[in-house]
Design a protein around this motif. Structure first.
Motif, short mmCIF file in Angstrom:
data_model
loop_
_atom_site.label_atom_id
_atom_site.label_comp_id
_atom_site.label_asym_id
_atom_site.label_seq_id
_atom_site.Cartn_x
_atom_site.Cartn_y
_atom_site.Cartn_z
N ALA A 1 -7.40 -11.40 -2.17
CA ALA A 1 -6.96 -12.50 -3.04
C ALA A 1 -7.59 -12.37 -4.43
O ALA A 1 -8.72 -11.92 -4.58
CB ALA A 1 -7.35 -13.83 -2.41
N ASP A 2 -6.85 -12.77 -5.45
CA ASP A 2 -7.30 -12.72 -6.85
C ASP A 2 -7.55 -14.14 -7.32
O ASP A 2 -6.64 -14.96 -7.39
CB ASP A 2 -6.23 -12.06 -7.71
N LEU A 3 -8.81 -14.45 -7.68
CA LEU A 3 -9.18 -15.79 -8.11
C LEU A 3 -9.26 -15.91 -9.63
O LEU A 3 -9.77 -16.90 -10.15
CB LEU A 3 -10.50 -16.19 -7.47
N LEU B 1 -0.98 -7.98 -11.06
CA LEU B 1 -0.78 -7.42 -9.72
C LEU B 1 -0.56 -8.53 -8.69
O LEU B 1 -1.26 -9.54 -8.70
CB LEU B 1 -1.98 -6.58 -9.31
N THR B 2 0.39 -8.32 -7.80
CA THR B 2 0.59 -9.23 -6.68
C THR B 2 -0.41 -8.90 -5.57
O THR B 2 -1.09 -7.87 -5.61
CB THR B 2 2.01 -9.10 -6.13
N SER B 3 -0.47 -9.76 -4.57
CA SER B 3 -1.37 -9.49 -3.45
C SER B 3 -0.96 -8.20 -2.73
O SER B 3 -1.81 -7.46 -2.23
CB SER B 3 -1.37 -10.65 -2.46
N THR B 4 0.33 -7.91 -2.70
CA THR B 4 0.79 -6.66 -2.09
C THR B 4 0.32 -5.46 -2.90
O THR B 4 -0.12 -4.45 -2.33
CB THR B 4 2.32 -6.66 -1.97
N ILE C 1 -3.62 -5.39 5.43
CA ILE C 1 -4.69 -5.86 4.55
C ILE C 1 -4.54 -7.34 4.25
O ILE C 1 -5.51 -8.12 4.31
CB ILE C 1 -4.72 -5.04 3.25
N ASN C 2 -3.35 -7.78 3.92
CA ASN C 2 -3.15 -9.20 3.63
C ASN C 2 -3.42 -10.07 4.85
O ASN C 2 -3.97 -11.17 4.73
CB ASN C 2 -1.73 -9.44 3.10
#
Length: 515
Positions: free
Chosen positions: A454-456, A468-471, A397-398
């Motif tokens: 990604a979290d903006l 939460l991390t990207s993982t 996913i990443n």
């Protein structure tokens, strides 16, 4: 300054909410067929590329290739190559003739015509990580690959348009090897409608897999003979050896008119000279030998130049990926492929053992190497960990975030008067903002790429949402993707057509792989 910070924070929150809303949306159909957005780069001069090519020809003629399969040696001998025991010495005239008949462009067919791909220089195709004996994710941990993992990773590959070809992502080791080709082909028919992969593990397995595809898709003999419905990857055993299943795979796929991607795996300092140009010389020689075998088996057979060269860590001997040397070899391989006039396959990859910054950097650098080298196909572009020992669900996913960003780069960008927007520039006073202009309001919903994972958000909003991390977020995305998955139209019917073949083949004992 505080006012500006608050304003940026609010804008970030809106962007993050839009990104979250978009995660369930179908990606743009424009991701299905991509073209390279940039001209290819070079690291060698024309004279240097010519010198590498000529030295590779010298390697084949003077040093030779060890070819284990007697049938392959006979084919080379009939073409005029010198054969001494298992060593085959291939003259430049044989390579020249092969390059004359190898096609520069061909179509990869699929169950869904909208998924078909043109394989040629300038096309840009991505494939997930492949050949992994293990699967890993945050919920179930690292485990041996099985049929469930293979099917799940097929669903993930199907769900995203920026993955163009299917591959053997996770090895289903709970299925006996003599029956595994049935399960792998059936799963591709059951859950996907993209161009399909077949392992070159012996003539019977290849023929039976093609028969399943032909039966499932209701293809005529002429359809199979004249069109590409399956592809395989051929790895030489560097340095300068071609084993039995790989040599037979080249012959079988060529004679059936299916695609073989000839890919030496040359690790500088271990299986290849320690220099970039030295490793590329060996890679080039081995690739040309495989291409020649395919053309002698069936002139005009679809075949791809391949290159998967990088370096090893000289302290541990472990393969390294996404290194400066890896990138240089990709750019150089692209030059060599263009020198012989063929499309080519490259690869990304990651040596990292987990889905972390190292893994992302290695994969993203390697993807950019393929872009600069104008690779037609980028294998291992999503999900590959531990140098190929594990397929990571979160990593997949990443990595897709990077691939989809590249896909956006491949979309046309207009410089028309309407896009330049002088009216918008005129509308906003100095020190103002463009949020409410007519130009913005007409475009804001789809003006920018909406992140997959990604979290903006600003820090406060991110912390409130659980930090939460990207993982962590990637876990949510793959779980939701599998939960929402629906097989493409026609899959049930296609599988029903091959059940009898699988049953009879299983009763007859399947097909043993070639040693």
């Amino acid at each position: 300054m505080e006012q500006e910070t608050r304003r940026r924070g609010r804008a970030g929150g809106r962007g993050a909410r839009q990104a979250a809303d978009s995660k369930s949306a179908t990606r743009s159909l424009a991701y299905r067929q991509l073209r390279h957005p940039y001209e290819p780069q070079s690291i060698f001069g024309a004279d240097e590329i010519n010198s590498i090519h000529k030295t590779a020809l010298r390697v084949l003629e003077e040093l030779g290739m060890k070819i284990l399969l007697p049938e392959a040696r006979e084919i080379f001998a009939k073409a005029g190559a010198k054969v001494v025991d298992e060593m085959v010495f291939i003259g430049s005239d044989i390579i020249d003739e092969a390059l004359k008949t190898a096609p520069a462009s061909f179509k990869l067919h699929a169950a869904n015509p909208e998924r078909e791909q043109i394989y040629e220089t300038g096309a840009l195709l991505f494939m997930a990580g492949a050949g992994c004996p293990n699967a890993t994710d945050n919920e179930r941990g690292r485990r041996p690959g099985d049929l469930q993992a293979f099917e799940e990773t097929l669903k993930l590959q199907q769900a995203f348009d920026a993955i163009h070809l299917l591959g053997p992502s996770v090895e289903p080791q709970d299925v006996p090897i003599h029956l595994r080709h049935y399960a792998m082909t059936r799963a591709q028919l059951a859950y996907t409608d993209k161009p399909m992969f077949i392992y070159a593990r012996g003539r019977d397995q290849v023929f039976q897999s093609i028969e399943m595809i032909q039966t499932a898709l209701e293809l005529s003999d002429d359809d199979v003979a004249g069109q590409i419905w399956g592809w395989t990857n051929i790895n030489s055993n560097s340095p300068r050896m071609l084993d039995n299943p790989m040599a037979q795979g080249i012959i079988d796929f060529a004679r059936m008119g299916q695609l073989s991607v000839i890919t030496p795996f040359c690790l500088a300092g271990a299986m290849a000279p320690i220099t970039v140009s030295g490793a590329l010389t060996l890679q080039h020689a081995e690739a040309l030998a495989g291409i020649a075998l395919a053309q002698m088996a069936n002139p005009g057979a679809p075949v791809s130049y391949g290159g998967f060269s990088s370096n090893v860590d000289m302290k541990s001997g472990s393969p390294a990926f996404g290194t400066p040397e890896h990138v240089k070899m990709q750019v150089g391989a692209g030059q060599l492929a263009r020198h012989v006039g063929l499309p080519w396959r490259s690869a990304s990859g990651a040596a990292s053992n987990t889905c972390d910054m190292q893994a992302a950097t290695e994969t993203d650098m390697a993807i950019w190497g393929g872009l600069m080298g104008n690779a037609t196909l980028m294998i291992h572009a999503a999900g590959w960990l531990e140098g190929g020992l594990s397929f990571g669900y979160e990593k997949f996913i990443n990595d897709l975030e990077c691939i989809q960003s590249v896909a956006e780069l491949a979309q046309p960008t207009s410089g028309s008067d309407a896009e330049i927007g002088f009216d918008a520039l005129q509308e906003v006073d100095p020190g103002g903002h463009f949020f409410a202009t007519a130009h913005t309001m007409a475009r804001y919903q789809d003006a920018f790429y909406q992140p997959l994972v990604a979290d903006l958000n600003n820090f406060g909003s991110w912390e409130e949402a659980g930090s939460l991390t990207s993982t962590d977020r990637a876990t949510q995305v793959w779980k939701q993707t599998l939960s929402d998955f629906k097989a493409p139209a026609g899959c049930d019917e296609r599988v029903a057509r091959v059940e009898d073949l699988i049953s009879k083949g299983t009763e007859a004992g399947g097909a043993a792989p070639l040693d």
